[in-house]
Design an enzyme around this catalytic site. Structure first.
Site, mmCIF file in Angstrom:
data_model
loop_
_atom_site.group_PDB
_atom_site.id
_atom_site.type_symbol
_atom_site.label_atom_id
_atom_site.label_comp_id
_atom_site.label_asym_id
_atom_site.label_seq_id
_atom_site.Cartn_x
_atom_site.Cartn_y
_atom_site.Cartn_z
ATOM 1 N N CYS A 147 0.793 -1.228 0.000
ATOM 2 C CA CYS A 147 0.000 0.000 0.000
ATOM 3 C C CYS A 147 0.827 1.280 0.000
ATOM 4 C CB CYS A 147 -0.924 0.009 1.219
ATOM 5 S SG CYS A 147 -1.995 -1.428 1.376
ATOM 6 N N HIS A 182 -2.533 6.894 4.205
ATOM 7 C CA HIS A 182 -1.428 5.967 4.484
ATOM 8 C C HIS A 182 -0.080 6.480 3.972
ATOM 9 C CE1 HIS A 182 -0.427 1.408 5.158
ATOM 10 N NE2 HIS A 182 0.000 2.203 6.135
#
Length: 602
Positions: free
Chosen positions: A97, A158
């Site tokens: 990610c 993130h």
């Protein structure tokens, strides 16, 4: 002047008019994309999380023979592909990610900004860590913001929050070109669901708990020995040892004991609005925010990046979709994701923006093969491609959907079989928004405008390099003249159990060390004939074997000359939880709030 003279002059004039009209027609036909570009389209980017390319009907879910064949329904995403252009060789720049998303945002390999692992942690672990996307990196949002775009991010970030103090927000979306943010500064993890086993640094947490129990047992044994007169130790020493064990326990439990409260939060711009987040509300809140943003900025131009929380574990799914698919909880979550995408696309249409909006759908990397529980598979299906999330070389870890729609500008139903990258979105949207890519740094992405428009037959990429952490695992060469697509593997993960196709028992496969096999000579595949990477070539089976390896090696040496050291964002000092950096609503450590009204669960 007589009538005959007038007629004699009219004929050449008519011929000149027809010639001008013909030239204008050809000009308009060849520059339609540029003309549309001049109007600055709205830009809608939708990114799924951990979605397998084989999970979508438009990528073969309803035709390929596999355990998921025909079981997942994705009509809205399939319709998007029918109305636009579909890329079949669209590739993530990283298989996890955080690094994949940093590459997407900047058009650069993540290691160029320090957003990649040297060893150890491969993604950010805490909202309260100090690592993240450096301030000197330029995102497509920053450039479009300078071009007069409203820029919004709804969903997962993130990429870090703060550097030195709780409110400096140096890594925050609003410090990277977005003027509005609503969503998770972190990512969904099992810890967000109280009923799920821990995920964030679970092995370290287990070791710390084991050490605490051993130390406590040791102190208790000494104390009992003292009471029974078997050991002559001062009580001060016993109490001192007990205090040290207690301090050790508090030092790690303050972070790991409250992962849900520290990481599973929602923010609006700089403010925490829900801590900890209530998972059952999240889908509706995200949809509500995305639709509201579109309505507020319908007079445009706007950039909206919808960074979906679907379909990352713990697969939070509303009651409306639970049990509706034929593939368990994961299937339910995929079908809810498709519905969510459909609602956002409907908002675009209802506001009269369909023909003026450049829409894109993708995933950050391949499906998570190791995600399982007692009921079965919790991760996606990567179709015919080998490997999955966390694997930097195998196609299943990096092959992702790539769907573009712009009615009247991009041809509907077109399929492109050229190698492209998530990093290409950066220069593409910058060009569409009237901006210019930075000239003071290496940009690895290439604009997709000529390819999507049809003015270029081939991708601008001749070579692409595939990393796992800081380690180069593979490289591909698109030999455009012959149409061959060569793939060279320098390292591959060791699957567990052997032959399983994944690293079960681990979160994801490792990038280095004992968990990988280094190949000398490297493995060579021809993806144009063997897309599943099951038949490695040899000098006996491929006459050009040595020539291909030599050409790829030459390109790799040129690529390595573009590398330079940068501060690592995933170092232990940046990764660990720091209480003074923890986002908090209320007085730390009593962080708790729910500021948004509860949306309908219809």
């Amino acid at each position: 002047m007589g009538p005959g003279a007038r007629r004699g002059r009219a004929a050449p004039a008519a011929r000149d008019s027809w010639w001008v009209l013909l030239r204008l027609s050809l000009l308009l036909r060849t520059s339609g994309f540029q003309a549309a570009n001049a109007s600055k389209p709205n830009i809608l980017l939708i990114m799924a999380d951990d979605l397998g390319i084989g999970d979508l009907g438009c990528y073969g879910n309803n035709t390929l023979s596999d355990c998921l064949c025909g079981l997942l329904r994705t009509p809205n995403i399939d319709r998007l592909a029918e109305e636009g252009v579909r890329l079949t060789q669209h590739l993530a720049a990283a298989p996890l990610c955080t690094p994949s998303r940093s590459s997407f945002l900047t058009g650069r390999h993540s290691f160029r900004s320090g957003m990649e692992a040297h060893d150890g942690y491969r993604a950010l672990q805490w909202n309260g860590g100090s690592g993240g996307l450096p301030e000197n990196e330029t995102t497509f949002a920053r450039i479009l913001q300078q071009q007069g775009y409203a820029t919004g991010l709804i969903g997962k970030w993130h990429q870090g929050v703060s550097c030195e103090s709780r409110n400096d927000h140096c890594h925050h979306p609003l410090n990277h070109g977005f003027d509005y943010f609503y969503g998770m500064p972190f990512t969904l993890v099992n810890d967000c669901d109280p009923g799920r086993p821990p995920e964030v640094d679970a092995s370290t947490r287990a070791r710390l708990w084991f050490y605490t129990q051993v130390a406590a047992l040791g102190v208790l044994t000494v104390a009992l020995g003292k009471i029974c007169g078997l050991i002559s130790v001062p009580w001060k020493a016993v109490l001192g040892a007990a205090s040290l064990v207690f301090l050790f326990f508090v030092s790690w439990y303050a972070s790991f004991g409250f992962v849900r409260r520290w990481n599973c939060i929602l923010m609006r711009n700089h403010d925490v609005t829900e801590q900890p987040m209530v998972l059952e509300r999240t889908t509706r809140l995200m949809l509500q925010e995305a639709v509201s943003y579109i309505e507020r900025h319908k007079h445009g131009p706007f950039l909206l990046f919808v960074s979906l929380l679907h379909v990352h574990i713990p697969l939070v799914t509303t009651k409306q979709f639970l049990g509706k698919s034929q593939h368990g909880l994961y299937g339910d979550n995929v079908e809810e994701m498709d519905w969510l995408v459909g609602e956002i696309l409907q908002a675009i249409e209802e506001n009269g923006l369909k023909n003026t909006t450049f829409t894109y759908f993708t995933s950050d990397h391949g499906g998570h093969l190791e995600a399982r529980d007692e009921h079965g598979q919790l991760g996606g299906w990567n179709g015919i491609f080998r490997g999955g999330k966390g694997m930097g070389g195998w196609e299943g870890g990096i092959r992702v959907p790539g769907i573009f729609r712009w009615p009247g500008v991009l041809p509907a139903g077109r399929v492109i079989h050229e190698p492209t990258s998530l990093m290409d979105v950066f220069p593409t949207v910058v060009e569409l928004g009237g901006g210019h890519v930075p000239q003071d740094r290496v940009i690895d992405g290439r604009s997709l405008v000529p390819l999507l428009q049809g003015t270029a037959e081939h991708s601008a990429h001749e070579f692409l390099f595939h990393y796992c952490g800081k380690y180069l695992h593979a490289a591909r060469w698109h030999e455009k003249d012959s149409g061959r697509l060569w793939k060279v593997h320098y390292m591959t993960p060791r699957f567990h159990p052997k032959g399983a196709g994944a690293c079960h028992g681990q979160g994801v496969c490792p990038c280095s060390g004992d968990g990988v096999t280094q190949h000398s000579p490297p493995l060579l595949f021809d993806l144009s004939r063997d897309p599943s990477e099951t038949r490695p070539l040899s000098p006996g089976s491929e006459p050009r074997y040595h020539a291909v390896l030599a050409r790829v090696h030459e390109a790799l040496e040129q690529h390595r000359r573009t590398l330079s050291p940068v501060p690592p964002q995933f170092s232990l000092g940046n990764i660990v939880w720091k209480p003074w950096l923890q986002p908090c609503c209320g007085t730390f450590p009593l962080c708790a709030c729910r500021q948004d009204g509860d949306p309908s669960e219809a």
